[in-house]
Design a protein around this motif. Structure first.
Motif, PDB file in Angstrom:
ATOM      1  N   UNK A 153      12.176 -14.203  12.326  1.00  0.00           N
ATOM      2  CA  UNK A 153      13.532 -13.413  11.865  1.00  0.00           C
ATOM      3  C   UNK A 153      13.123 -11.987  11.444  1.00  0.00           C
ATOM      4  N   UNK A 154      11.862 -11.766  11.101  1.00  0.00           N
ATOM      5  CA  UNK A 154      11.516 -10.559  10.609  1.00  0.00           C
ATOM      6  C   UNK A 154       9.958 -10.236  10.847  1.00  0.00           C
ATOM      7  N   UNK A 155       9.613  -9.049  11.298  1.00  0.00           N
ATOM      8  CA  UNK A 155       8.247  -8.562  11.602  1.00  0.00           C
ATOM      9  C   UNK A 155       7.604  -7.650  10.574  1.00  0.00           C
ATOM     10  N   UNK A 156       6.634  -7.994   9.767  1.00  0.00           N
ATOM     11  CA  UNK A 156       6.035  -7.062   8.783  1.00  0.00           C
ATOM     12  C   UNK A 156       4.770  -6.600   9.480  1.00  0.00           C
ATOM     13  N   UNK A 157       4.424  -5.410   9.099  1.00  0.00           N
ATOM     14  CA  UNK A 157       3.282  -4.861   9.938  1.00  0.00           C
ATOM     15  C   UNK A 157       2.310  -4.072   8.883  1.00  0.00           C
ATOM     16  N   UNK A 158       1.188  -4.549   8.649  1.00  0.00           N
ATOM     17  CA  UNK A 158       0.010  -4.043   7.500  1.00  0.00           C
ATOM     18  C   UNK A 158      -0.815  -3.428   8.278  1.00  0.00           C
ATOM     19  N   UNK A 159      -0.576  -2.060   8.055  1.00  0.00           N
ATOM     20  CA  UNK A 159      -1.237  -1.016   9.181  1.00  0.00           C
ATOM     21  C   UNK A 159      -2.188  -0.062   8.348  1.00  0.00           C
ATOM     22  N   UNK A 160      -3.466   0.195   9.032  1.00  0.00           N
ATOM     23  CA  UNK A 160      -4.006   1.198   8.421  1.00  0.00           C
ATOM     24  C   UNK A 160      -5.023   1.725   9.725  1.00  0.00           C
ATOM     25  N   UNK A 161      -5.472   2.927   9.840  1.00  0.00           N
ATOM     26  CA  UNK A 161      -6.036   3.435  11.005  1.00  0.00           C
ATOM     27  C   UNK A 161      -6.917   4.617  10.452  1.00  0.00           C
ATOM     28  N   UNK A 162      -8.294   4.811  11.190  1.00  0.00           N
ATOM     29  CA  UNK A 162      -9.215   5.496  10.673  1.00  0.00           C
ATOM     30  C   UNK A 162      -8.847   6.907  11.225  1.00  0.00           C
ATOM     31  N   UNK A 163      -9.110   7.977  10.387  1.00  0.00           N
ATOM     32  CA  UNK A 163      -8.610   9.262  10.566  1.00  0.00           C
ATOM     33  C   UNK A 163      -9.066   9.923  11.859  1.00  0.00           C
ATOM     34  N   UNK A 164     -10.166   9.395  12.514  1.00  0.00           N
ATOM     35  CA  UNK A 164     -10.930   9.918  13.578  1.00  0.00           C
ATOM     36  C   UNK A 164     -10.389   9.478  14.899  1.00  0.00           C
ATOM     37  N   UNK A 165      -9.108   8.631  14.641  1.00  0.00           N
ATOM     38  CA  UNK A 165      -8.626   8.143  16.031  1.00  0.00           C
ATOM     39  C   UNK A 165      -7.260   8.735  16.384  1.00  0.00           C
ATOM     40  N   UNK A 166      -6.671   8.351  17.378  1.00  0.00           N
ATOM     41  CA  UNK A 166      -5.488   8.927  17.955  1.00  0.00           C
ATOM     42  C   UNK A 166      -4.399   8.502  17.365  1.00  0.00           C
ATOM     43  N   UNK A 219      10.668  -3.235  12.578  1.00  0.00           N
ATOM     44  CA  UNK A 219       9.730  -3.877  11.743  1.00  0.00           C
ATOM     45  C   UNK A 219       9.577  -3.204  10.320  1.00  0.00           C
ATOM     46  N   UNK A 220       9.147  -4.032   9.334  1.00  0.00           N
ATOM     47  CA  UNK A 220       8.952  -3.473   7.990  1.00  0.00           C
ATOM     48  C   UNK A 220       7.473  -2.879   7.877  1.00  0.00           C
ATOM     49  N   UNK A 221       7.208  -1.869   7.440  1.00  0.00           N
ATOM     50  CA  UNK A 221       5.840  -1.350   7.217  1.00  0.00           C
ATOM     51  C   UNK A 221       5.204  -1.415   6.053  1.00  0.00           C
ATOM     52  N   UNK A 222       3.926  -1.522   5.978  1.00  0.00           N
ATOM     53  CA  UNK A 222       2.881  -1.692   4.729  1.00  0.00           C
ATOM     54  C   UNK A 222       1.708  -0.575   5.049  1.00  0.00           C
ATOM     55  N   UNK A 223       1.818   0.569   4.959  1.00  0.00           N
ATOM     56  CA  UNK A 223       0.981   1.391   5.443  1.00  0.00           C
ATOM     57  C   UNK A 223      -0.391   1.419   4.278  1.00  0.00           C
ATOM     58  N   UNK A 224      -1.585   1.160   4.872  1.00  0.00           N
ATOM     59  CA  UNK A 224      -2.589   0.985   3.857  1.00  0.00           C
ATOM     60  C   UNK A 224      -3.764   1.811   4.353  1.00  0.00           C
ATOM     61  N   UNK A 225      -4.933   1.510   3.469  1.00  0.00           N
ATOM     62  CA  UNK A 225      -6.056   2.344   3.943  1.00  0.00           C
ATOM     63  C   UNK A 225      -7.335   1.292   3.596  1.00  0.00           C
ATOM     64  N   UNK A 226      -8.310   1.305   4.530  1.00  0.00           N
ATOM     65  CA  UNK A 226      -9.568   0.636   4.292  1.00  0.00           C
ATOM     66  C   UNK A 226     -10.360   1.034   3.158  1.00  0.00           C
ATOM     67  N   UNK A 227     -11.366   0.460   2.667  1.00  0.00           N
ATOM     68  CA  UNK A 227     -12.183   1.246   1.872  1.00  0.00           C
ATOM     69  C   UNK A 227     -13.139   2.231   2.260  1.00  0.00           C
ATOM     70  N   UNK A 228     -13.524   2.228   3.543  1.00  0.00           N
ATOM     71  CA  UNK A 228     -14.424   3.270   3.953  1.00  0.00           C
ATOM     72  C   UNK A 228     -14.046   4.749   4.101  1.00  0.00           C
ATOM     73  N   UNK A 229     -14.826   5.655   4.135  1.00  0.00           N
ATOM     74  CA  UNK A 229     -14.489   6.959   4.148  1.00  0.00           C
ATOM     75  C   UNK A 229     -13.683   7.610   5.308  1.00  0.00           C
TER      76      UNK A 229
END
Length: 435
Positions: free
Chosen positions: A337-350, A362-372
């Motif tokens: 019925x619905x797509x939920x996206x938990x997304x985080x990306x490294x800053x040095x990527x495209x 989709x519904x987005x949940x933008x987040x970040x991993x714990x590393x630098x």
């Protein structure tokens, strides 16, 4: 030091690319050669398959390891980065290296570490070679960390080299064009050792690889030119049925559009290995194709970690891998019925290239991993707005996943990914999914 103290020491003394990014990058083979000499050249004690490529090298490495292991051989497997535990990087017949061996290796080499300051990857590569010698493996499958020519694994002399794919990634280190990146990957081609190159739609790249292989007398196989699979059908869940040219019908457990090419690469490798005298039974090939994750411990490749709601994670972290992920997500959107996206990306990527390939419905949940290296979640969410990706941002993965689960019904699907590190942190929230 105990195991955890040893890892803390390594991260402190030996900069790790997966932790801090470019600050840990140390091109050149001098330290790797010195470490290898110090350890007594352990990589010369077994036969090696060396694998490079922008995408697909992890799947190919694990599938080849599974086949050789199912055929009764003792197999070392070295991959990176790890998702949950450092020991995932170094396995023998699917079993991770012991904690004590890691502690002992660092203790024996602590003077070299303090004096030469090798990178984390340089140290762990030598640790892998040393452990494989200790365990008396017959074959070792070694995955490059990045590139090939200057990668610290490139001191090995393989019986077979494999370059899975060429696309834009790590451009700040490998070059801004496909040809520049191909030149770095081609560095693993060794004199008189056969090389397999994954499917190329670029004639310039094909001619480059042919010239490089000819120059050093390396027999070259382009997967697109070898009829390894007569018919292939991706199933509703993303797995595959292959009718192979030499091994009959194979059921492929690994999911997604990219796995057809990966299977072709592996089947091409099997032909070369067979011609060189490697004994591999048909039953072993069939078992490995259908049970590769259980045999090797592979995680994070379109892995279903929960059923109600369905939760999937995938480590794809560049536009090349997200072209395949997009197809899979569109299919999941049709089924739920619905797509939920938990997304985080490294800053040095495209980042823009990746977000442009994500589904808008989709519904987005933008987040970040714990590393630098992680891009801040708020910044990622703002970039997502350019691509009509709507949602909220959360400053850690646990909070983002909790919100996604709370807002998802049993008929919805949650996807978690965008980075290897996001997947690693998500897996810790689902211990039963860790292999």
């Amino acid at each position: 030091m105990n195991y955890n103290e040893t890892l803390d020491y390594l991260y402190d003394r030996a900069p790790a690319f997966h932790k801090i990014g470019s600050g840990a990058y140390k091109p050149g083979l001098e330290r790797s050669i010195a470490l290898d000499d110090l350890a007594g050249n352990p990589h010369k004690k077994y036969k090696i398959i060396h694998i490079a490529g922008t995408n697909g090298k992890g799947s190919v490495a694990h599938l080849l390891a599974a086949i050789l292991q199912a055929a009764g051989h003792k197999v070392g497997l070295y991959t990176s980065p790890h998702l949950v535990d450092f020991r995932e990087r170094i396995r023998v017949n699917g079993r991770p290296i012991t904690q004590q061996y890691v502690v002992d290796f660092v203790g024996k080499n602590i003077r070299f570490i303090e004096r030469e300051k090798p990178s984390f990857f340089e140290l762990t590569s030598t640790l892998a070679y040393d452990y494989f010698r200790h365990k008396k493996v017959t074959y070792a499958i070694i995955e490059t960390g990045m590139g090939g020519r200057l990668d610290s694994t490139n001191i090995v002399q393989p019986m077979l080299s494999i370059i899975t794919s060429i696309s834009l990634d790590h451009t700040q280190f490998l070059g801004n064009s496909l040809l520049e990146i191909a030149a770095e990957k081609a560095g693993i081609i060794k004199r008189n050792a056969p090389v397999i190159v994954g499917e190329l739609n670029n004639e310039e790249l094909k001619q480059f690889f042919m010239s490089k292989a000819f120059e050093i007398s390396s027999p070259i196989t382009f997967v697109a030119e070898r009829d390894t699979i007569r018919y292939a059908e991706m199933q509703f869940d993303g797995s595959w049925i292959f009718e192979s040219a030499n091994h009959g019908v194979l059921v492929g457990e690994l999911k997604g559009p990219a796995q057809k090419l990966n299977a072709q690469i592996v089947l091409s490798a099997l032909k070369i290995l067979s011609n060189s005298g490697v004994q591999i039974r048909l039953a072993a090939i069939r078992k490995a194709f259908s049970h590769v994750t259980d045999i090797t411990g592979l995680m994070g490749r379109w892995q279903e970690i929960h059923t109600t709601p369905k939760i999937i994670c995938d480590i794809g972290h560049n536009p090349g891998s997200w072209k395949a992920n997009y197809i899979m997500l569109i299919n999941e959107a049709r089924l739920h019925e619905k797509l939920h996206m938990v997304i985080g990306i490294s800053r040095d990527k495209n980042v823009d290239g990746i977000l442009a390939l994500m589904p808008k419905n989709a519904v987005y949940y933008f987040t970040q991993a714990s590393g630098e290296r992680a891009m801040p979640a708020e910044e990622l969410a703002k970039i997502g707005e350019k691509y009509e990706l709507k949602g909220k941002f959360f400053h850690n993965v646990k909070e983002a996943m909790s919100n996604a689960i709370n807002h998802a019904s049993e008929k919805d699907c949650i996807f978690a990914g965008g980075s290897t590190f996001i997947v690693g942190e998500v897996l810790t929230l689902f211990p039963n999914a860790i292999k």
